[in-house]
Design an enzyme around this catalytic site. Structure first.
Site, PDB file in Angstrom:
ATOM      1  N   SER A 198       0.969  -1.294   0.064  1.00 47.42           N
ATOM      2  CA  SER A 198      -0.023   0.100  -0.085  1.00 47.42           C
ATOM      3  C   SER A 198       1.011   1.299   0.066  1.00 47.42           C
ATOM      4  O   SER A 198       2.034   1.326   0.565  1.00 47.42           O
ATOM      5  CB  SER A 198      -0.905  -0.020   1.260  1.00 47.42           C
ATOM      6  OG  SER A 198      -1.432   1.250   1.318  1.00 47.42           O
ATOM      7  N   TYR A 256      -2.468  -0.459  10.047  1.00 51.45           N
ATOM      8  CA  TYR A 256      -2.472  -1.068   8.446  1.00 51.45           C
ATOM      9  C   TYR A 256      -1.332  -0.666   7.587  1.00 51.45           C
ATOM     10  O   TYR A 256      -0.894  -1.697   7.095  1.00 51.45           O
ATOM     11  CB  TYR A 256      -3.759  -0.102   7.905  1.00 51.45           C
ATOM     12  CG  TYR A 256      -3.808  -0.702   6.449  1.00 51.45           C
ATOM     13  CD1 TYR A 256      -4.159  -1.993   6.146  1.00 51.45           C
ATOM     14  CD2 TYR A 256      -3.648   0.125   5.472  1.00 51.45           C
ATOM     15  CE1 TYR A 256      -4.295  -2.199   4.613  1.00 51.45           C
ATOM     16  CE2 TYR A 256      -3.459   0.107   4.158  1.00 51.45           C
ATOM     17  CZ  TYR A 256      -4.100  -1.186   3.742  1.00 51.45           C
ATOM     18  OH  TYR A 256      -4.010  -1.628   2.504  1.00 51.45           O
TER      19      TYR A 256
END
Length: 349
Positions: free
Chosen positions: A142, A167
């Site tokens: 990501s 995350y």
């Protein structure tokens, strides 16, 4: 090729599965269909590929009625024995691991879900790939790993040691785990740092989805950091084109002579790419594109910066272009228009 796509009921996984099947690959899809967002949307994505999977069906392979070369199994990544059995029985050529617990803000509320899926689950995938001699593991990372890096565009050579959310930390961990596996066991791995993907069949927790829903319902939209945010919005078809090109290009072991030495060092079969549009858009311009496609003006409510958010993303994709020929080509207004058309059709059926 025979390819495992985990997270195949998800947004990117659904589009990738269709693309691989349409070009002639044999695909096994895997997803746990969790309730992080509306499971009915996940079931509808599966139905589009001919998969009828009821809530109680676990560990049972389901054959697609639309594609003879597509089957689906409902399973958690964390189920080590089930994952090992699946790999041993199916003997995949390549794996694309898109399954993960998503969401920056949700990681502040439910951190254990991220460790379970994104760390323990990814470890199970790595080990299964290692012991079953997978030719190439491609996995989702990501742009969140960059945190609030201020040097733009963001490059894979930049330091990413300061994530702003759990995350992001789990995605950076995935890259480190994959590197170790590539180094120790020669498993070819490629991590893809996705930059704000949007388009039809997208995730309902994403800003563009929430904005569209609120504007159509005549409700105000929430704009964080008073609108002073920029994102490298990337249309899903462009993303899928890049993912497919990467799947087909496994990294190889390299030998390089060390500087000022008469020795060589071995570079493991490991690669990280940014995959985005390389054209950041301000949040205000993005909202304007949605308003134009809807023919309605948004009511705006402004809020401060949210924990875990970053100010700007801007992908340096030069190495991906050089290695694979990837080049995104979808104009923002055109991409938003396609999403809006899908949204209206989906919610008026």
């Amino acid at each position: 090729m025979k390819i495992l796509v985990t997270g195949s009921a998800g947004f990117i996984g659904y589009h990738l599965t269709r693309r691989l099947l349409e070009r002639g690959d044999t695909v096994v899809g895997m997803d746990n269909i969790n309730d992080y967002y509306d499971v009915n949307l996940k079931y509808r994505r599966l139905a589009e590929t001919g998969i009828s999977c009821e809530a109680e069906n676990w560990h049972r392979m389901v054959q697609s009625t639309n594609y003879p070369d597509y089957r689906f199994i409902r399973m958690h990544l964390e189920e080590r024995e089930g994952v090992d059995r699946l790999f041993a029985e199916e003997q995949f050529d390549k794996v694309c691991n898109l399954a993960a617990q998503a969401g920056v803000r949700y990681s502040l509320e439910n951190p254990h879900a991220y460790i379970s899926s994104n760390i323990v689950g990814f470890m199970n995938i790595l080990e299964a790939c290692r012991y079953n001699h997978i030719q190439h593991l491609v996995y989702a990372s990501s742009s969140s790993v960059y945190g609030n890096n201020t040097k733009m565009p963001l490059s894979t050579s930049d330091n990413v040691d300061h994530p702003l959310s759990l995350y992001a930390a789990t995605k950076k961990s995935n890259e480190l785990m994959a590197h170790t596996c590539s180094h120790l066991y020669g498993l070819p791995t490629t991590g893809l740092r996705f930059f704000t993907v949007y388009g039809p069949w997208g995730r309902p927790d994403m800003a563009y989805y929430l904005f569209t829903k609120a504007i159509l319902e005549g409700k105000p939209i929430k704009i964080f950091n008073n609108g002073h945010l920029e994102r490298d919005f990337t249309y899903v078809d462009d993303i899928i084109e890049g993912v497919v090109r990467v799947i087909d290009r496994a990294p190889v072991v390299q030998s390089r002579q060390a500087l000022s030495q008469q020795t060589h060092r071995t570079i493991p079969p490991y690669k990280i790419y940014n995959i985005g549009n390389s054209s950041p858009v301000s949040l205000s311009d993005f909202i304007a594109a949605i308003e134009q496609s809807l023919g309605k003006t948004a009511m705006k409510q402004y809020y401060p910066m949210q924990p875990g958010d970053v100010l700007k993303t801007f992908a340096d994709i030069d190495d991906l272009e050089e290695d694979t020929g990837y080049k995104p080509g979808t104009d923002l207004q055109a991409g938003i228009g396609k999403f809006i058309n899908w949204y209206k059709e989906y919610y008026t059926e």
